[in-house]
Design a protein around this motif. Structure first.
Motif, PDB file in Angstrom:
ATOM      1  N   GLY A 185      56.637  38.252  17.949  1.00 53.26           N
ATOM      2  CA  GLY A 185      57.233  37.310  18.899  1.00 53.26           C
ATOM      3  C   GLY A 185      56.527  37.350  20.246  1.00 53.26           C
ATOM      4  N   ALA A 186      56.831  36.319  21.041  1.00 50.01           N
ATOM      5  CA  ALA A 186      56.260  36.270  22.393  1.00 50.01           C
ATOM      6  C   ALA A 186      56.739  37.452  23.221  1.00 50.01           C
ATOM      7  N   TYR A 220      62.512  33.880  32.990  1.00 47.57           N
ATOM      8  CA  TYR A 220      63.005  34.343  31.686  1.00 47.57           C
ATOM      9  C   TYR A 220      63.235  35.853  31.768  1.00 47.57           C
ATOM     10  N   TYR A 236      60.637  39.353  31.748  1.00 42.85           N
ATOM     11  CA  TYR A 236      59.487  39.686  32.607  1.00 42.85           C
ATOM     12  C   TYR A 236      59.728  40.941  33.456  1.00 42.85           C
ATOM     13  N   ASN A 262      55.447  30.827  33.540  1.00 45.29           N
ATOM     14  CA  ASN A 262      56.121  30.277  32.355  1.00 45.29           C
ATOM     15  C   ASN A 262      56.235  28.761  32.519  1.00 45.29           C
ATOM     16  N   ASN A 295      61.809  28.208  31.132  1.00 41.33           N
ATOM     17  CA  ASN A 295      63.197  28.548  30.831  1.00 41.33           C
ATOM     18  C   ASN A 295      63.677  29.464  31.954  1.00 41.33           C
ATOM     19  N   SER A 342      54.494  31.265  20.523  1.00 39.99           N
ATOM     20  CA  SER A 342      55.243  31.805  19.393  1.00 39.99           C
ATOM     21  C   SER A 342      55.621  30.679  18.439  1.00 39.99           C
ATOM     22  N   LYS A 388      60.181  35.853  14.445  1.00 44.55           N
ATOM     23  CA  LYS A 388      59.479  36.691  15.423  1.00 44.55           C
ATOM     24  C   LYS A 388      57.975  36.805  15.133  1.00 44.55           C
TER      25      LYS A 388
HETATM   26  C1  LIG Z   1      60.515  31.595  28.050  1.00 43.93           C
HETATM   27  C2  LIG Z   1      60.653  32.408  26.806  1.00 43.93           C
HETATM   28  N1  LIG Z   1      59.692  33.291  26.488  1.00 43.93           N
HETATM   29  C3  LIG Z   1      59.774  34.054  25.385  1.00 43.93           C
HETATM   30  C4  LIG Z   1      60.845  33.955  24.533  1.00 43.93           C
HETATM   31  C5  LIG Z   1      60.919  34.851  23.329  1.00 43.93           C
HETATM   32  O1  LIG Z   1      60.121  34.396  22.323  1.00 43.93           O
HETATM   33  P1  LIG Z   1      60.049  35.175  20.917  1.00 43.93           P
HETATM   34  O2  LIG Z   1      61.325  34.925  20.192  1.00 43.93           O
HETATM   35  O3  LIG Z   1      58.872  34.605  20.245  1.00 43.93           O
HETATM   36  O4  LIG Z   1      59.901  36.621  21.243  1.00 43.93           O
HETATM   37  C6  LIG Z   1      61.883  33.062  24.812  1.00 43.93           C
HETATM   38  C7  LIG Z   1      63.067  32.979  23.939  1.00 43.93           C
HETATM   39  O5  LIG Z   1      64.108  32.468  24.306  1.00 43.93           O
HETATM   40  C8  LIG Z   1      61.778  32.262  25.980  1.00 43.93           C
HETATM   41  O6  LIG Z   1      62.748  31.390  26.307  1.00 43.93           O
END
Ligand SMILES: Cc1ncc(COP(=O)(O)O)c(C=O)c1O
Length: 385
Positions: free
Chosen positions: A97-98, A123, A126, A168, A172, A230, A241
């Motif tokens: 996952g990211a 988000y 960080y 970002n 979000n 992701s 993930k």
């Molecule tokens: C801005 C942002 N980055 C990363 C993620 C997480 O991504 P992953 O589920 O691929 O870890 C989210 C999940 O809500 C997100 O909103």
């Protein structure tokens, strides 16, 4: 049992509001527009690809940096959508996952005592990632009611200890997609101060107005940017993930040094499926955008009609609503009342800030099927009295 100071710090990061809202939503049988993941399933062709990979016996460890087919698919995607050329074996790393990509990048690229600039609202991964690296965040609030990137505020946050910028876009929770001008200002600061940029682009395909522009495409940025995305958001399969980072070889090597001992390798069948998914035809990506645009419009029009102040997001699947026109001043108190009295869960935007800024805003997720959104709006209309 003694906890390390680091774990105490980590447990202090703002997951409490999310946990509280989820628990409240469950207790009150609320329609949950707080949770940022779809309540509908991902595309059949991607699920078939995962099942086929399992049946074909692709069930042992994948190579540490990623399955070559997925590394290639990510490089092809960056070329197809953004005109970026990347060497898959050296520059693309597959992560759990990211979230893992972000954490690995921050741990790899920050030393204890370094500073990292973060734009607020942010988000929630960080600051903990920066804390894990024992570095210090420098938080730059986005400016004005439109939450725009303020170049001079960014510039003045940079000190001799600053090593990197976390950016970002689409963002979000704000739903902003940074314009080319805002990105150019950020790029200028990075180049002038020799900063690395770690960009979180997980909503790259959930954009409604302008196309998403990766920071790596701006002059001087390719060689200093770690681009993270992701499969979770683009294919509505957040539980899989599978994420990735794309970075020039020296940065990728540092990131892999962390990834190797945190995750080692990501689930093999899902990597096969993600490679098939990324190769989807243009009509898949166009449909993703138009479906989310329809959901955005349905929710935002409904919220505006109820009396919220709404600025439709340019990207992501989150809409921010101002609760002041409804006679409320505090988003956190409003969200509690909303769950208990109306049966709808949302998240106060103050949870995405360090000092409780933006208290008047709440975040609604619209990655939900039509019936869920309709039921949420039906309940929210009770606010009109
Ligand atoms: C801005 C942002 N980055 C990363 C993620 C997480 O991504 P992953 O589920 O691929 O870890 C989210 C999940 O809500 C997100 O909103």
């Amino acid at each position: 049992m003694r906890h390390s100071p680091l774990t105490s710090r980590l447990s202090g990061f703002g997951t409490s509001v999310f946990a509280e809202m989820t628990a409240l939503a469950t207790r009150h049988g609320a329609v949950n527009l707080g949770q940022g993941y779809p309540d509908f399933d991902g595309p059949a062709f991607v699920k078939r690809a995962a099942a086929a990979a399992v049946r074909a016996g692709h069930n042992q460890y994948a190579p540490m940096p990623g399955l070559p087919a997925l590394q290639q698919a990510v490089a092809d995607h960056q070329g197809r959508f953004y005109g970026l050329g990347h060497e898959p074996a050296e520059e693309v790393t597959v992560h759990a996952g990211a979230t893992e990509a972000l954490c690995a990048a921050l741990a790899a690229l920050l030393d204890p005592g370094d500073e990292a600039v973060v734009l607020e609202p942010f988000y929630d991964a960080y600051l903990p990632g920066i804390a894990l690296a024992q570095a210090t965040p420098r938080v730059v609030p986005l400016a004005g009611p439109d939450l725009r990137l303020d170049a001079s505020a960014l510039e003045s946050a940079v000190t001799p200890k600053t090593r990197l910028l976390v950016l970002n876009s689409p963002l979000n929770p704000a739903g902003r997609v940074f314009s080319r001008e805002e990105l150019a200002a950020a790029a200028e600061v990075c180049v002038r101060h020799d900063l690395v940029a770690v960009t979180d682009e997980v909503y790259e395909h959930v954009v409604f107005e302008e196309a998403h522009v990766p920071l790596a495409t701006l002059p001087g940025m390719r060689e200093r940017t770690v681009t993270i995305s992701s499969a979770g958001k683009t294919f509505g399969l957040t539980g899989w993930k599978v994420g990735w980072s794309v970075a020039p070889p020296p940065l990728a090597a540092a990131i892999r040094a962390v990834h190797q001992f945190v995750t080692f390798a990501v689930a093999t069948p899902f990597q096969h499926a993600a490679a098939a998914a990324l190769a989807a035809p243009d009509r898949y990506y166009a449909r993703l955008r138009s479906d989310y645009r329809a959901r955005r419009d349905r929710l935002c029009e409904g919220l505006a009609e109820i009396g919220f102040g709404v600025r439709p997001p340019e990207g992501t699947y989150f809409a921010l609503a101002d609760v002041r026109p409804l006679g409320h001043g505090d988003g956190e108190a409003f969200c509690r009342t909303l769950v208990e009295r109306v049966g709808v869960a949302a998240i106060p935007v103050s949870a995405f800030t360090t000092d409780g800024r933006l208290r008047h805003l709440v975040r609604f997720a619209f990655c939900k099927d039509d019936a869920t959104l309709e039921e949420a709006l039906r309940r929210l209309r009770r606010l009109k009295g």
